[in-house]
Design a protein around this motif. Structure first.
Motif, PDB file in Angstrom:
ATOM      1  N   GLY A 103       0.756  -1.147   0.004  1.00  0.00           N
ATOM      2  CA  GLY A 103       0.114  -0.049   0.035  1.00  0.00           C
ATOM      3  C   GLY A 103       0.978   1.214  -0.075  1.00  0.00           C
ATOM      4  N   ALA A 104       2.156   1.303   0.735  1.00  0.00           N
ATOM      5  CA  ALA A 104       2.909   2.466   0.840  1.00  0.00           C
ATOM      6  C   ALA A 104       3.498   2.868  -0.403  1.00  0.00           C
ATOM      7  CB  ALA A 104       3.831   2.258   2.016  1.00  0.00           C
ATOM      8  N   VAL A 105       3.881   1.355  -1.202  1.00  0.00           N
ATOM      9  CA  VAL A 105       4.513   1.497  -2.637  1.00  0.00           C
ATOM     10  C   VAL A 105       3.813   2.250  -3.377  1.00  0.00           C
ATOM     11  CG1 VAL A 105       5.926   0.355  -4.343  1.00  0.00           C
ATOM     12  CG2 VAL A 105       6.353  -0.036  -1.858  1.00  0.00           C
ATOM     13  N   MET A 118       8.450  13.951 -15.538  1.00  0.00           N
ATOM     14  CA  MET A 118       9.040  13.116 -16.298  1.00  0.00           C
ATOM     15  C   MET A 118       8.387  11.632 -16.302  1.00  0.00           C
ATOM     16  SD  MET A 118      12.855  12.637 -15.276  1.00  0.00           S
ATOM     17  CE  MET A 118      13.308  10.931 -14.280  1.00  0.00           C
ATOM     18  N   CYS A 119       7.441  11.386 -15.202  1.00  0.00           N
ATOM     19  CA  CYS A 119       6.948  10.155 -14.943  1.00  0.00           C
ATOM     20  C   CYS A 119       5.344  10.206 -15.361  1.00  0.00           C
ATOM     21  CB  CYS A 119       6.941   9.996 -13.538  1.00  0.00           C
ATOM     22  SG  CYS A 119       8.701   9.548 -12.914  1.00  0.00           S
ATOM     23  N   MET A 120       4.940  11.375 -15.856  1.00  0.00           N
ATOM     24  CA  MET A 120       3.568  11.702 -16.130  1.00  0.00           C
ATOM     25  C   MET A 120       2.827  10.822 -17.220  1.00  0.00           C
ATOM     26  SD  MET A 120       2.771  15.563 -15.036  1.00  0.00           S
ATOM     27  CE  MET A 120       2.975  16.143 -13.590  1.00  0.00           C
ATOM     28  N   ASP A 121       3.921  10.487 -17.927  1.00  0.00           N
ATOM     29  CA  ASP A 121       3.489   9.547 -19.435  1.00  0.00           C
ATOM     30  C   ASP A 121       3.707   8.297 -19.096  1.00  0.00           C
ATOM     31  OD1 ASP A 121       2.596  11.989 -20.708  1.00  0.00           O
ATOM     32  OD2 ASP A 121       4.617  12.245 -21.571  1.00  0.00           O
ATOM     33  N   ASN A 122       4.072   7.830 -17.942  1.00  0.00           N
ATOM     34  CA  ASN A 122       4.353   6.328 -17.811  1.00  0.00           C
ATOM     35  C   ASN A 122       3.112   5.759 -17.041  1.00  0.00           C
ATOM     36  OD1 ASN A 122       5.319   3.864 -17.036  1.00  0.00           O
ATOM     37  ND2 ASN A 122       7.383   4.790 -16.137  1.00  0.00           N
ATOM     38  N   ARG A 123       2.327   4.999 -17.788  1.00  0.00           N
ATOM     39  CA  ARG A 123       0.979   4.459 -17.410  1.00  0.00           C
ATOM     40  C   ARG A 123       1.457   3.301 -16.479  1.00  0.00           C
ATOM     41  NH1 ARG A 123      -3.979   5.331 -18.067  1.00  0.00           N
ATOM     42  NH2 ARG A 123      -4.582   3.101 -18.353  1.00  0.00           N
ATOM     43  N   VAL A 124       2.617   2.736 -16.758  1.00  0.00           N
ATOM     44  CA  VAL A 124       3.009   1.383 -15.881  1.00  0.00           C
ATOM     45  C   VAL A 124       3.008   1.779 -14.496  1.00  0.00           C
ATOM     46  CG1 VAL A 124       4.996  -0.206 -15.403  1.00  0.00           C
ATOM     47  CG2 VAL A 124       4.382   0.430 -17.677  1.00  0.00           C
ATOM     48  N   LEU A 125       3.279   3.213 -13.960  1.00  0.00           N
ATOM     49  CA  LEU A 125       3.384   3.451 -12.744  1.00  0.00           C
ATOM     50  C   LEU A 125       1.931   3.382 -12.014  1.00  0.00           C
ATOM     51  CD1 LEU A 125       5.707   6.595 -12.599  1.00  0.00           C
ATOM     52  CD2 LEU A 125       6.009   4.293 -11.631  1.00  0.00           C
ATOM     53  N   LYS A 126       0.948   3.970 -12.966  1.00  0.00           N
ATOM     54  CA  LYS A 126      -0.409   4.007 -12.730  1.00  0.00           C
ATOM     55  C   LYS A 126      -0.955   2.556 -12.256  1.00  0.00           C
ATOM     56  CE  LYS A 126      -5.107   5.730 -13.667  1.00  0.00           C
ATOM     57  NZ  LYS A 126      -5.809   6.298 -14.653  1.00  0.00           N
ATOM     58  N   LEU A 127      -0.783   1.895 -13.541  1.00  0.00           N
ATOM     59  CA  LEU A 127      -0.993   0.416 -13.316  1.00  0.00           C
ATOM     60  C   LEU A 127      -0.593  -0.582 -12.215  1.00  0.00           C
ATOM     61  CD1 LEU A 127      -1.000  -0.461 -17.208  1.00  0.00           C
ATOM     62  CD2 LEU A 127      -3.122  -0.122 -15.711  1.00  0.00           C
ATOM     63  N   SER A 128       0.703  -0.193 -11.988  1.00  0.00           N
ATOM     64  CA  SER A 128       1.680  -0.966 -10.751  1.00  0.00           C
ATOM     65  C   SER A 128       0.701  -0.444  -9.558  1.00  0.00           C
ATOM     66  CB  SER A 128       2.960  -0.415 -10.750  1.00  0.00           C
ATOM     67  OG  SER A 128       3.453  -0.964 -11.904  1.00  0.00           O
ATOM     68  N   ALA A 129       0.666   0.919  -9.287  1.00  0.00           N
ATOM     69  CA  ALA A 129      -0.036   1.234  -8.038  1.00  0.00           C
ATOM     70  C   ALA A 129      -1.439   0.534  -7.924  1.00  0.00           C
ATOM     71  CB  ALA A 129      -0.228   2.795  -8.137  1.00  0.00           C
ATOM     72  N   ILE A 130      -2.295   0.400  -8.975  1.00  0.00           N
ATOM     73  CA  ILE A 130      -3.616  -0.293  -9.097  1.00  0.00           C
ATOM     74  C   ILE A 130      -3.377  -1.742  -8.545  1.00  0.00           C
ATOM     75  CG2 ILE A 130      -5.520  -1.104 -10.308  1.00  0.00           C
ATOM     76  CD1 ILE A 130      -5.192   1.472 -12.055  1.00  0.00           C
ATOM     77  N   GLY A 131      -2.371  -2.516  -9.222  1.00  0.00           N
ATOM     78  CA  GLY A 131      -2.002  -3.855  -8.714  1.00  0.00           C
ATOM     79  C   GLY A 131      -1.735  -4.070  -7.520  1.00  0.00           C
ATOM     80  N   LEU A 132      -0.739  -2.981  -6.718  1.00  0.00           N
ATOM     81  CA  LEU A 132      -0.376  -3.049  -5.408  1.00  0.00           C
ATOM     82  C   LEU A 132      -1.312  -2.702  -4.504  1.00  0.00           C
ATOM     83  CD1 LEU A 132       3.175  -1.538  -5.743  1.00  0.00           C
ATOM     84  CD2 LEU A 132       2.723  -3.822  -5.238  1.00  0.00           C
ATOM     85  N   LEU A 133      -2.226  -1.930  -4.853  1.00  0.00           N
ATOM     86  CA  LEU A 133      -3.463  -1.957  -4.043  1.00  0.00           C
ATOM     87  C   LEU A 133      -4.239  -2.838  -3.597  1.00  0.00           C
ATOM     88  CD1 LEU A 133      -4.297   1.946  -4.818  1.00  0.00           C
ATOM     89  CD2 LEU A 133      -3.398   1.078  -2.655  1.00  0.00           C
ATOM     90  N   MET A 134      -4.460  -3.568  -4.903  1.00  0.00           N
ATOM     91  CA  MET A 134      -5.464  -4.801  -5.005  1.00  0.00           C
ATOM     92  C   MET A 134      -4.818  -6.065  -4.005  1.00  0.00           C
ATOM     93  SD  MET A 134      -8.113  -4.019  -6.233  1.00  0.00           S
ATOM     94  CE  MET A 134      -8.483  -2.428  -6.866  1.00  0.00           C
ATOM     95  N   LEU A 135      -3.281  -5.927  -4.013  1.00  0.00           N
ATOM     96  CA  LEU A 135      -2.676  -7.028  -3.261  1.00  0.00           C
ATOM     97  C   LEU A 135      -2.767  -6.630  -1.882  1.00  0.00           C
ATOM     98  CD1 LEU A 135       0.280  -7.706  -5.808  1.00  0.00           C
ATOM     99  CD2 LEU A 135      -1.661  -9.335  -5.156  1.00  0.00           C
ATOM    100  N   ALA A 136      -2.459  -5.292  -1.799  1.00  0.00           N
ATOM    101  CA  ALA A 136      -2.511  -4.952  -0.091  1.00  0.00           C
ATOM    102  C   ALA A 136      -3.706  -5.392   0.306  1.00  0.00           C
ATOM    103  CB  ALA A 136      -2.333  -3.322  -0.235  1.00  0.00           C
TER     104      ALA A 136
END
Length: 193
Positions: A103-105, A118-136
């Motif tokens: 959850g913290a990550v 420089m990270c705003m176009d990186n959808r992998v960050l958003k998708l990773s956050a969603i995945g980590l929240l579901m795992l949390a």
């Protein structure tokens, strides 16, 4: 920087960044979930030992148990002699801590996605956050289910006619798990920066 709003090299100053309401709500939900889980992890009040005559006579958290009965007011770390109890309890500790870390990550990745240019176009960050929240959500929720189902094993003190009841630390962790789930949904529907 020059007075006309330009940097010395001639670059324009960027206007202040504005966040949509959905993004602010996502940050608030993830921040609350993280705060609630930190408090739950350090709390000694996941399971209370209660008697009809004396009320609460002890409590247990994830790391230690505390007795408060007949002048005895002491806390001690868990020392389990039963290997079965030891294994399930270590599993709960692991689920709760790893869920918190995920959850913290996720909060950190979502902050990068929305705040670092420089990270705003990186959808992998958003998708990773969603995945980590579901795992949390899954990890913390599973940990709370195990604690609720085996709460009688966690009595802080053995007295006749005692009962084990879940307490506020358990409630905070359960609330954090639901907030992780809600955070994942809100992050998924949040607009791109």
């Amino acid at each position: 920087m020059a007075r006309n709003g330009k940097y010395a090299e001639g670059r324009e100053r960027r206007p202040p960044r504005e966040f949509s309401v959905v993004v602010i709500v996502a940050f608030a939900i993830m921040g609350l979930a993280t705060l609630f889980q930190i408090i739950a992890l350090i709390s000694d009040s996941w399971v209370n030992t209660v008697t009809d005559a004396d009320g609460t006579v002890g409590s247990a958290g994830l790391w230690r148990t505390c007795a408060d009965y007949a002048g005895i007011d002491s806390c001690r770390g868990f020392v389990w002699s039963d290997n079965q109890v030891s294994h399930w309890f270590r599993t709960v500790q692991t689920l709760e801590v790893i869920g918190f870390l995920f959850g913290a990550v996720a909060l950190f990745l979502f902050a990068l996605y929305h705040m670092v240019e420089m990270c705003m176009d990186n959808r992998v960050l958003k998708l990773s956050a969603i995945g980590l929240l579901m795992l949390a959500f899954l990890l913390v929720f599973c940990g709370t289910i195990v604690v609720a189902s085996l709460k009688d094993v966690q009595k802080a003190i053995e007295l006749p006619k005692t009962e084990a009841v879940v307490s506020w630390g358990f409630g905070l962790s359960l609330t954090a798990s639901i907030l992780y789930l809600a955070g994942g949904v809100v992050v998924a529907i949040s607009p791109q920066p």
